[in-house]
Design a protein around this motif. Sequence first.
Motif, PDB file in Angstrom:
ATOM      1  N   GLN A 119      -2.999   1.876   5.520  1.00 42.05           N
ATOM      2  CA  GLN A 119      -2.775   3.093   6.291  1.00 42.05           C
ATOM      3  C   GLN A 119      -3.626   4.233   5.750  1.00 42.05           C
ATOM      4  OE1 GLN A 119      -0.884   3.545   9.176  1.00 42.05           O
ATOM      5  NE2 GLN A 119      -2.025   5.477   9.141  1.00 42.05           N
ATOM      6  N   LEU A 120      -3.810   4.264   4.433  1.00 40.20           N
ATOM      7  CA  LEU A 120      -4.642   5.311   3.847  1.00 40.20           C
ATOM      8  C   LEU A 120      -6.072   5.191   4.339  1.00 40.20           C
ATOM      9  CD1 LEU A 120      -4.646   7.697   1.877  1.00 40.20           C
ATOM     10  CD2 LEU A 120      -5.252   6.092   0.054  1.00 40.20           C
ATOM     11  N   ALA A 121      -6.580   3.951   4.443  1.00 37.11           N
ATOM     12  CA  ALA A 121      -7.929   3.747   4.968  1.00 37.11           C
ATOM     13  C   ALA A 121      -8.029   4.254   6.402  1.00 37.11           C
ATOM     14  CB  ALA A 121      -8.304   2.266   4.899  1.00 37.11           C
ATOM     15  N   ALA A 122      -7.003   4.002   7.200  1.00 38.53           N
ATOM     16  CA  ALA A 122      -7.009   4.476   8.587  1.00 38.53           C
ATOM     17  C   ALA A 122      -6.965   5.998   8.641  1.00 38.53           C
ATOM     18  CB  ALA A 122      -5.807   3.882   9.333  1.00 38.53           C
ATOM     19  N   ASP A 123      -6.167   6.611   7.756  1.00 40.05           N
ATOM     20  CA  ASP A 123      -6.075   8.072   7.733  1.00 40.05           C
ATOM     21  C   ASP A 123      -7.404   8.702   7.338  1.00 40.05           C
ATOM     22  OD1 ASP A 123      -3.425   7.812   8.396  1.00 40.05           O
ATOM     23  OD2 ASP A 123      -2.670   8.198   6.367  1.00 40.05           O
ATOM     24  N   VAL A 124      -8.079   8.099   6.354  1.00 34.59           N
ATOM     25  CA  VAL A 124      -9.370   8.633   5.912  1.00 34.59           C
ATOM     26  C   VAL A 124     -10.407   8.484   7.014  1.00 34.59           C
ATOM     27  CG1 VAL A 124     -11.272   8.316   4.280  1.00 34.59           C
ATOM     28  CG2 VAL A 124      -8.903   8.265   3.472  1.00 34.59           C
ATOM     29  N   ALA A 125     -10.392   7.363   7.716  1.00 31.46           N
ATOM     30  CA  ALA A 125     -11.338   7.167   8.816  1.00 31.46           C
ATOM     31  C   ALA A 125     -11.137   8.213   9.905  1.00 31.46           C
ATOM     32  CB  ALA A 125     -11.172   5.759   9.394  1.00 31.46           C
ATOM     33  N   ALA A 126      -9.870   8.596  10.134  1.00 32.17           N
ATOM     34  CA  ALA A 126      -9.571   9.586  11.175  1.00 32.17           C
ATOM     35  C   ALA A 126      -9.942  10.993  10.745  1.00 32.17           C
ATOM     36  CB  ALA A 126      -8.083   9.520  11.536  1.00 32.17           C
ATOM     37  N   ASP A 127      -9.730  11.312   9.438  1.00 36.72           N
ATOM     38  CA  ASP A 127      -9.995  12.673   8.959  1.00 36.72           C
ATOM     39  C   ASP A 127     -10.282  12.624   7.455  1.00 36.72           C
ATOM     40  OD1 ASP A 127     -10.197  15.353   8.482  1.00 36.72           O
ATOM     41  OD2 ASP A 127      -8.147  15.870   9.061  1.00 36.72           O
ATOM     42  N   PRO A 128     -11.535  12.343   7.089  1.00 40.06           N
ATOM     43  CA  PRO A 128     -11.867  12.216   5.665  1.00 40.06           C
ATOM     44  C   PRO A 128     -11.564  13.473   4.859  1.00 40.06           C
ATOM     45  CG  PRO A 128     -13.651  11.376   7.040  1.00 40.06           C
ATOM     46  CD  PRO A 128     -12.695  12.077   7.957  1.00 40.06           C
ATOM     47  N   GLY A 129     -11.698  14.638   5.471  1.00 41.40           N
ATOM     48  CA  GLY A 129     -11.499  15.893   4.762  1.00 41.40           C
ATOM     49  C   GLY A 129     -10.058  16.183   4.413  1.00 41.40           C
ATOM     50  N   ALA A 130      -9.118  15.455   4.983  1.00 41.84           N
ATOM     51  CA  ALA A 130      -7.704  15.708   4.733  1.00 41.84           C
ATOM     52  C   ALA A 130      -7.166  14.964   3.516  1.00 41.84           C
ATOM     53  CB  ALA A 130      -6.886  15.322   5.969  1.00 41.84           C
ATOM     54  N   LEU A 131      -7.997  14.140   2.908  1.00 40.03           N
ATOM     55  CA  LEU A 131      -7.533  13.343   1.778  1.00 40.03           C
ATOM     56  C   LEU A 131      -7.346  14.220   0.545  1.00 40.03           C
ATOM     57  CD1 LEU A 131      -6.901  10.476   0.761  1.00 40.03           C
ATOM     58  CD2 LEU A 131      -9.311  10.285   0.090  1.00 40.03           C
ATOM     59  N   THR A 132      -6.200  14.089  -0.113  1.00 42.76           N
ATOM     60  CA  THR A 132      -5.899  14.815  -1.337  1.00 42.76           C
ATOM     61  C   THR A 132      -5.309  13.858  -2.370  1.00 42.76           C
ATOM     62  OG1 THR A 132      -3.622  15.354  -0.673  1.00 42.76           O
ATOM     63  CG2 THR A 132      -5.368  16.910  -0.011  1.00 42.76           C
ATOM     64  N   GLY A 133      -5.289  14.288  -3.618  1.00 43.36           N
ATOM     65  CA  GLY A 133      -4.657  13.486  -4.653  1.00 43.36           C
ATOM     66  C   GLY A 133      -3.188  13.257  -4.368  1.00 43.36           C
ATOM     67  N   ARG A 134      -2.517  14.272  -3.846  1.00 41.67           N
ATOM     68  CA  ARG A 134      -1.102  14.134  -3.499  1.00 41.67           C
ATOM     69  C   ARG A 134      -0.900  13.081  -2.414  1.00 41.67           C
ATOM     70  NH1 ARG A 134       2.823  17.727  -4.828  1.00 41.67           N
ATOM     71  NH2 ARG A 134       1.238  19.296  -5.330  1.00 41.67           N
ATOM     72  N   ARG A 135      -1.821  13.042  -1.448  1.00 39.02           N
ATOM     73  CA  ARG A 135      -1.734  12.039  -0.390  1.00 39.02           C
ATOM     74  C   ARG A 135      -1.944  10.639  -0.962  1.00 39.02           C
ATOM     75  NH1 ARG A 135      -0.551   8.726   2.374  1.00 39.02           N
ATOM     76  NH2 ARG A 135      -1.250   8.108   4.457  1.00 39.02           N
ATOM     77  N   VAL A 136      -2.865  10.499  -1.910  1.00 33.13           N
ATOM     78  CA  VAL A 136      -3.091   9.197  -2.540  1.00 33.13           C
ATOM     79  C   VAL A 136      -1.842   8.756  -3.295  1.00 33.13           C
ATOM     80  CG1 VAL A 136      -4.512   7.890  -4.163  1.00 33.13           C
ATOM     81  CG2 VAL A 136      -5.569   9.650  -2.732  1.00 33.13           C
ATOM     82  N   ALA A 137      -1.203   9.700  -4.003  1.00 36.21           N
ATOM     83  CA  ALA A 137       0.011   9.366  -4.742  1.00 36.21           C
ATOM     84  C   ALA A 137       1.118   8.915  -3.802  1.00 36.21           C
ATOM     85  CB  ALA A 137       0.465  10.567  -5.565  1.00 36.21           C
ATOM     86  N   ALA A 146       0.737   7.535  -0.865  1.00 34.22           N
ATOM     87  CA  ALA A 146       0.384   6.213  -0.336  1.00 34.22           C
ATOM     88  C   ALA A 146       0.634   5.127  -1.380  1.00 34.22           C
ATOM     89  CB  ALA A 146      -1.078   6.209   0.104  1.00 34.22           C
ATOM     90  N   ALA A 147       0.354   5.425  -2.654  1.00 39.80           N
ATOM     91  CA  ALA A 147       0.603   4.442  -3.716  1.00 39.80           C
ATOM     92  C   ALA A 147       2.091   4.164  -3.838  1.00 39.80           C
ATOM     93  CB  ALA A 147       0.042   4.954  -5.036  1.00 39.80           C
ATOM     94  N   ALA A 148       2.895   5.205  -3.724  1.00 37.53           N
ATOM     95  CA  ALA A 148       4.346   5.012  -3.784  1.00 37.53           C
ATOM     96  C   ALA A 148       4.832   4.134  -2.640  1.00 37.53           C
ATOM     97  CB  ALA A 148       5.052   6.369  -3.762  1.00 37.53           C
ATOM     98  N   ASP A 149       4.105   4.164  -1.508  1.00 42.13           N
ATOM     99  CA  ASP A 149       4.457   3.326  -0.358  1.00 42.13           C
ATOM    100  C   ASP A 149       3.843   1.930  -0.439  1.00 42.13           C
ATOM    101  OD1 ASP A 149       5.915   5.390   0.745  1.00 42.13           O
ATOM    102  OD2 ASP A 149       4.251   6.134   1.974  1.00 42.13           O
ATOM    103  N   GLY A 150       3.096   1.647  -1.504  1.00 38.05           N
ATOM    104  CA  GLY A 150       2.517   0.313  -1.691  1.00 38.05           C
ATOM    105  C   GLY A 150       1.176   0.097  -1.028  1.00 38.05           C
ATOM    106  N   ASP A 151       0.488   1.170  -0.618  1.00 33.72           N
ATOM    107  CA  ASP A 151      -0.812   1.016   0.029  1.00 33.72           C
ATOM    108  C   ASP A 151      -1.827   0.420  -0.945  1.00 33.72           C
ATOM    109  OD1 ASP A 151      -2.499   2.222   2.550  1.00 33.72           O
ATOM    110  OD2 ASP A 151      -3.668   2.253   0.695  1.00 33.72           O
ATOM    111  N   ALA A 152      -2.559  -0.585  -0.502  1.00 29.01           N
ATOM    112  CA  ALA A 152      -3.456  -1.337  -1.383  1.00 29.01           C
ATOM    113  C   ALA A 152      -4.587  -0.478  -1.935  1.00 29.01           C
ATOM    114  CB  ALA A 152      -4.028  -2.537  -0.637  1.00 29.01           C
TER     115      ALA A 152
END
Length: 326
Positions: free
Chosen positions: A202-220, A222-228
């Motif tokens: 899902q994180l890959a899909a989110d980045v593809a849709a809006d690369p500029g919206a990615l933050t460290g908090r968003r990565v954390a 996604a990791a808590a949700d088990g994103d690969a």
Amino acid sequence: MGDLTIGIDIGGTSVRASVVDDRGAMLDTLRAATPPTAQALEHCLDRLVGELTSRWAAKAVGLAIAGFLTPDRRVIRFAPHLPWREATVAEDMTARIGIPVFAEHDANAAAVAERRFGAAAGGRNSLVLAIGTGIGAGLLLDGQIYRGSFGVAPELGHLTVVPDGRPCSCGKLGCWERYCSGTALVDTVLELLADGDWGRSQLAADVAADPGALTGRRVAGAAADGDAVALAAFAQFAQSLGQGLAMIADIFDPDLIVLAGGVGAASGLFLDEAREHYARLVTGAGHRQLARIRGTQLGESAGVVGAAEVARQAISTHLAEAPTRS
């Protein structure tokens, strides 16, 4: 409730001010966006303090600042994300608002708070590592802040861990904070996505849709949700953290390390793996005592609480040193 002081954590994007009691409890908090000019920022600080002191009888103000301060903390020489250069901010603010104001490096303020109220209590030689946008560090030797000869130690985030690695805003390449911070997580995710197909991420899909919206908090999150992808980024983060901790142990040999800051507060995602890397990479592995490594107890409040405690200690010292009248 005891003496009340105000702690203000001044970041590059936001200012947070709180009334804090002598047990480290935050009683009232205000926030504001960080203004871009020195005059506007000082006006913002005055306004926040004025609003808080209209409701609370605070005796002093502490400022937590990410920047280079002189050893006596009277002059802010340089703050990379703030407009002050060679500025006597605390002294000038004291004159304007009429109560004492004291400045401190933000990582040192966090170290004071964690020792007084949090995870660094009981440590003899302790390091508080504030991991957020970058890396800040506060070193306590026998419980006292170590500042170095010129007031800027320890600048651990800019140790080189990858020769000719990622460019850093400090002008060097391969700095530790470029691989072990919130912004580093973003860069790692983007590199991972460029190097392979991550399928249902899902994180890959989110980045593809809006690369500029990615933050460290968003990565954390996604990791808590088990994103690969996010988990792979945190695996690299943990390795870099362990590598840096091993270097720090070789230099300072602390008995306690506390991970604070915005990313440090998510230590459950990487702490165990980082400990393993640290234990394997430290010089003399298997033949020496290792530092205890803990996550923060105060979270993102450490800077505010620590700034307030710095102010409380400063006025207590001043009263103790004041001559008595006969």
